[in-house]
Design a protein around this motif. Structure first.
Motif, PDB file in Angstrom:
ATOM      1  N   ILE A 159     -11.371 -15.417  -2.509  1.00 37.96           N
ATOM      2  CA  ILE A 159     -12.141 -15.391  -1.277  1.00 37.96           C
ATOM      3  C   ILE A 159     -11.609 -14.229  -0.451  1.00 37.96           C
ATOM      4  O   ILE A 159     -10.462 -13.792  -0.636  1.00 37.96           O
ATOM      5  N   ALA A 160     -12.438 -13.713   0.426  1.00 39.62           N
ATOM      6  CA  ALA A 160     -12.023 -12.629   1.319  1.00 39.62           C
ATOM      7  C   ALA A 160     -12.443 -12.972   2.742  1.00 39.62           C
ATOM      8  O   ALA A 160     -13.523 -13.538   2.951  1.00 39.62           O
ATOM      9  N   LEU A 161     -11.592 -12.645   3.689  1.00 40.14           N
ATOM     10  CA  LEU A 161     -11.908 -12.816   5.103  1.00 40.14           C
ATOM     11  C   LEU A 161     -12.334 -11.475   5.664  1.00 40.14           C
ATOM     12  O   LEU A 161     -11.647 -10.465   5.475  1.00 40.14           O
ATOM     13  N   THR A 162     -13.488 -11.454   6.332  1.00 43.56           N
ATOM     14  CA  THR A 162     -13.967 -10.219   6.940  1.00 43.56           C
ATOM     15  C   THR A 162     -14.211 -10.411   8.425  1.00 43.56           C
ATOM     16  O   THR A 162     -14.389 -11.534   8.894  1.00 43.56           O
ATOM     17  N   GLU A 163     -14.205  -9.298   9.165  1.00 43.19           N
ATOM     18  CA  GLU A 163     -14.371  -9.296  10.622  1.00 43.19           C
ATOM     19  C   GLU A 163     -13.297 -10.138  11.313  1.00 43.19           C
ATOM     20  O   GLU A 163     -13.489 -10.605  12.430  1.00 43.19           O
ATOM     21  N   LEU A 164     -12.171 -10.309  10.630  1.00 41.45           N
ATOM     22  CA  LEU A 164     -11.062 -11.055  11.208  1.00 41.45           C
ATOM     23  C   LEU A 164     -10.101 -10.040  11.809  1.00 41.45           C
ATOM     24  O   LEU A 164      -9.188  -9.540  11.150  1.00 41.45           O
ATOM     25  N   MET A 165     -10.325  -9.718  13.061  1.00 41.89           N
ATOM     26  CA  MET A 165      -9.552  -8.670  13.717  1.00 41.89           C
ATOM     27  C   MET A 165      -9.635  -8.856  15.223  1.00 41.89           C
ATOM     28  O   MET A 165     -10.480  -9.596  15.739  1.00 41.89           O
ATOM     29  N   PHE A 166      -8.738  -8.189  15.894  1.00 39.18           N
ATOM     30  CA  PHE A 166      -8.715  -8.215  17.353  1.00 39.18           C
ATOM     31  C   PHE A 166      -8.865  -6.787  17.862  1.00 39.18           C
ATOM     32  O   PHE A 166      -8.335  -5.841  17.285  1.00 39.18           O
ATOM     33  N   ASP A 167      -9.585  -6.662  18.951  1.00 42.67           N
ATOM     34  CA  ASP A 167      -9.755  -5.341  19.541  1.00 42.67           C
ATOM     35  C   ASP A 167      -9.237  -5.390  20.971  1.00 42.67           C
ATOM     36  O   ASP A 167      -8.036  -5.367  21.197  1.00 42.67           O
ATOM     37  N   ASP A 202       4.149  -4.828  21.772  1.00 42.14           N
ATOM     38  CA  ASP A 202       4.352  -6.277  21.703  1.00 42.14           C
ATOM     39  C   ASP A 202       3.030  -7.028  21.579  1.00 42.14           C
ATOM     40  O   ASP A 202       2.962  -8.090  20.938  1.00 42.14           O
ATOM     41  N   ILE A 203       1.984  -6.480  22.192  1.00 46.51           N
ATOM     42  CA  ILE A 203       0.658  -7.095  22.052  1.00 46.51           C
ATOM     43  C   ILE A 203       0.142  -6.899  20.636  1.00 46.51           C
ATOM     44  O   ILE A 203      -0.408  -7.823  20.021  1.00 46.51           O
ATOM     45  N   HIS A 204       0.340  -5.707  20.096  1.00 47.27           N
ATOM     46  CA  HIS A 204      -0.075  -5.455  18.712  1.00 47.27           C
ATOM     47  C   HIS A 204       0.663  -6.384  17.753  1.00 47.27           C
ATOM     48  O   HIS A 204       0.058  -6.964  16.837  1.00 47.27           O
ATOM     49  N   ARG A 205       1.966  -6.523  17.953  1.00 51.20           N
ATOM     50  CA  ARG A 205       2.762  -7.377  17.066  1.00 51.20           C
ATOM     51  C   ARG A 205       2.304  -8.834  17.159  1.00 51.20           C
ATOM     52  O   ARG A 205       2.202  -9.526  16.137  1.00 51.20           O
ATOM     53  N   TRP A 206       2.029  -9.282  18.353  1.00 47.22           N
ATOM     54  CA  TRP A 206       1.551 -10.660  18.546  1.00 47.22           C
ATOM     55  C   TRP A 206       0.232 -10.895  17.824  1.00 47.22           C
ATOM     56  O   TRP A 206       0.045 -11.918  17.155  1.00 47.22           O
ATOM     57  N   ARG A 207      -0.682  -9.955  17.914  1.00 50.66           N
ATOM     58  CA  ARG A 207      -1.951 -10.074  17.200  1.00 50.66           C
ATOM     59  C   ARG A 207      -1.718 -10.147  15.692  1.00 50.66           C
ATOM     60  O   ARG A 207      -2.308 -10.997  15.004  1.00 50.66           O
ATOM     61  N   CYS A 208      -0.855  -9.265  15.181  1.00 55.01           N
ATOM     62  CA  CYS A 208      -0.580  -9.243  13.741  1.00 55.01           C
ATOM     63  C   CYS A 208       0.041 -10.555  13.280  1.00 55.01           C
ATOM     64  O   CYS A 208      -0.376 -11.129  12.260  1.00 55.01           O
ATOM     65  N   ASP A 230      -8.092 -12.323  -0.223  1.00 56.22           N
ATOM     66  CA  ASP A 230      -8.126 -10.929   0.207  1.00 56.22           C
ATOM     67  C   ASP A 230      -8.407 -10.875   1.708  1.00 56.22           C
ATOM     68  O   ASP A 230      -8.962 -11.819   2.276  1.00 56.22           O
ATOM     69  N   MET A 231      -8.062  -9.780   2.322  1.00 50.59           N
ATOM     70  CA  MET A 231      -8.254  -9.613   3.762  1.00 50.59           C
ATOM     71  C   MET A 231      -8.812  -8.223   4.043  1.00 50.59           C
ATOM     72  O   MET A 231      -8.207  -7.209   3.688  1.00 50.59           O
ATOM     73  N   ASP A 232      -9.988  -8.165   4.666  1.00 54.37           N
ATOM     74  CA  ASP A 232     -10.574  -6.884   5.061  1.00 54.37           C
ATOM     75  C   ASP A 232      -9.776  -6.272   6.215  1.00 54.37           C
ATOM     76  O   ASP A 232      -9.410  -6.979   7.162  1.00 54.37           O
ATOM     77  N   VAL A 233      -9.538  -4.959   6.130  1.00 58.80           N
ATOM     78  CA  VAL A 233      -8.756  -4.288   7.173  1.00 58.80           C
ATOM     79  C   VAL A 233      -9.411  -2.976   7.584  1.00 58.80           C
ATOM     80  O   VAL A 233     -10.080  -2.313   6.790  1.00 58.80           O
ATOM     81  N   ARG A 234      -9.176  -2.631   8.833  1.00 59.96           N
ATOM     82  CA  ARG A 234      -9.618  -1.337   9.356  1.00 59.96           C
ATOM     83  C   ARG A 234      -8.739  -0.208   8.822  1.00 59.96           C
ATOM     84  O   ARG A 234      -7.617  -0.434   8.353  1.00 59.96           O
ATOM     85  N   VAL A 235      -9.245   1.008   8.952  1.00 56.09           N
ATOM     86  CA  VAL A 235      -8.577   2.198   8.411  1.00 56.09           C
ATOM     87  C   VAL A 235      -7.972   3.033   9.536  1.00 56.09           C
ATOM     88  O   VAL A 235      -8.591   3.193  10.596  1.00 56.09           O
ATOM     89  N   PRO A 236      -6.789   3.590   9.317  1.00 53.22           N
ATOM     90  CA  PRO A 236      -6.196   4.516  10.290  1.00 53.22           C
ATOM     91  C   PRO A 236      -6.729   5.934  10.060  1.00 53.22           C
ATOM     92  O   PRO A 236      -6.115   6.739   9.363  1.00 53.22           O
ATOM     93  N   TRP A 237      -7.864   6.248  10.624  1.00 55.92           N
ATOM     94  CA  TRP A 237      -8.479   7.552  10.403  1.00 55.92           C
ATOM     95  C   TRP A 237      -7.562   8.657  10.919  1.00 55.92           C
ATOM     96  O   TRP A 237      -7.076   8.613  12.030  1.00 55.92           O
ATOM     97  N   ALA A 245      -2.352  -1.892  13.337  1.00 55.19           N
ATOM     98  CA  ALA A 245      -1.681  -3.001  14.023  1.00 55.19           C
ATOM     99  C   ALA A 245      -2.358  -3.337  15.337  1.00 55.19           C
ATOM    100  O   ALA A 245      -2.297  -4.480  15.808  1.00 55.19           O
ATOM    101  N   ASP A 246      -3.028  -2.366  15.950  1.00 55.27           N
ATOM    102  CA  ASP A 246      -3.735  -2.632  17.201  1.00 55.27           C
ATOM    103  C   ASP A 246      -4.810  -3.701  17.018  1.00 55.27           C
ATOM    104  O   ASP A 246      -5.118  -4.452  17.950  1.00 55.27           O
ATOM    105  N   SER A 247      -5.379  -3.785  15.814  1.00 57.33           N
ATOM    106  CA  SER A 247      -6.412  -4.780  15.507  1.00 57.33           C
ATOM    107  C   SER A 247      -5.840  -6.050  14.883  1.00 57.33           C
ATOM    108  O   SER A 247      -6.592  -6.946  14.511  1.00 57.33           O
TER     109      SER A 247
END
Length: 350
Positions: A159-167, A202-208, A230-237, A245-247
């Motif tokens: 299974i994969a989790l998508t759109e599981l992120m924080f902005d 610290d906010i980024h770490r807490w989200r992660c 699996d876990m969908d992740v954003r890319v560091p362009w 980590a921000d997400s």
């Protein structure tokens, strides 16, 4: 303005195609009474796909009937009673299957606005849940239960989790209490102007860490069915050696709780060159071995869809850099020319 084209190294030469070659079907394809899955299976065989990715819905909008969560069934399921996921899988036998669970929850938020994420300015997100709602909240528990039900019912490879992120929507009152409880700080860190320092590490770490806890519980829920996560992740362009980590997407931390990360190589949305996936692949191989998938997205800001030529360039770059697992998403944007291009790349590969 286009970003610089990533440079190939001397070791980047065309070689074998990735052993895992997946095509991704969105909810619009899966929960669709008009899709003829035997024809889809034949097309996948023609192009040399070895795997398939199927969206099974959100926790508040299901593509299958579930008696204990009937209020969250999608309109297609409620109107027909059909299990669209089971129907698709029955016709796609022989392909490795990943079933994708979407973490967005607009329907649930409309019914209970208190679980929505909120920005530092107090604006409520219509789609994204708060950290506290996911990590320890009732809807996070429901999301975990959905993953377990999908694993129990269908026994996919993954299974994969998508759109599981924080902005920027992680600053509700409940999230503040969650932050204090899990970090030991008296409150969110502040900038010199007295406002919340939304980019503080610290906010980024807490989200992660919040996502790692949630994903650890999901992995625990599905382990007895021999299903990997699996876990969908954003890319560091612009920084292929980084993460997001921000997400909440610290790649190394996430891989403590999941089997692989699925990297959103949606280059046309980021105004990046199609070959950027080569840089990502080389870096990820150095850091994590083969515990990743490069997902080539067909969405484009300019023309609405990535051309078959750019799709091919992206897939070739990833393969030349050593990528062993790739996916193309979504099929709803694929024209006949895209399928033909895939056949030229993949057909005949082992």
């Amino acid at each position: 303005m286009k970003r610089p084209v990533p440079q190939m190294t001397g070791t980047d030469v065309p070689g074998d195609e990735p052993s895992e070659r997946s095509v991704a079907f969105g909810f619009e394809d899966v929960a669709n009474e008009d899709v003829h899955w035997p024809s889809v299976r034949a097309r996948l065989a023609e192009v040399g796909a070895t795997a398939v990715t199927l969206a099974v819905g959100r926790a508040d909008w299901l593509a299958f009937p579930w008696a204990s969560a009937s209020k969250w069934e999608s309109s297609a399921v409620a109107g027909t009673g059909r299990d669209f996921v089971a129907e698709a899988l029955a016709e796609l036998d022989g392909l490795a299957a990943t079933l994708v669970v979407d973490a967005l929850a607009p329907r649930a938020i409309s019914l209970d606005p208190g679980i929505a994420g909120r920005t530092a300015d107090g604006e409520s997100s219509p789609d994204f849940l708060s950290v506290s709602a996911l990590d320890g909240g009732y809807f996070g528990t429901h999301l975990e239960a959905m993953c377990r039900e999908v694993a129990r019912r269908y026994r996919p490879e993954r299974i994969a989790l998508t759109e599981l992120m924080f902005d920027d929507a992680t600053f509700s009152r409940d999230d503040l209490a969650h932050f204090v409880r899990h970090t030991g700080r008296p409150g969110f860190p502040l900038a010199k102007n007295g406002e919340i320092d939304v980019n503080h590490p610290d906010i980024h770490r807490w989200r992660c860490e919040s996502l790692v806890r949630l994903l650890g519980r999901v992995s625990g829920q599905v382990a007895e069915f021999d299903v990997r996560v699996d876990m969908d992740v954003r890319v560091p362009w612009g920084n292929p050696d980084g993460d997001r980590a921000d997400s909440g997407h610290d790649y190394a931390l996430l891989l403590e709780s999941v089997d692989r990360i699925v990297v959103w190589n949606y280059f046309a949305l980021a105004d990046a060159d199609p070959s950027y996936g080569a840089d990502l692949t080389r870096s990820l191989l150095r850091r994590f071995g083969d515990r990743f998938v490069i997902s080539t997205g067909l969405w484009s800001r300019e023309d609405g869809v990535v051309s078959p030529e750019d799709m091919t360039t992206s897939l070739r770059a990833v393969a030349a850099a050593g990528g062993r697992s790739v996916s193309v998403i979504p099929t709803s944007l694929m024209a006949e020319e895209h399928w033909e291009a895939l056949a030229e790349l993949w057909a005949g590969a082992p």
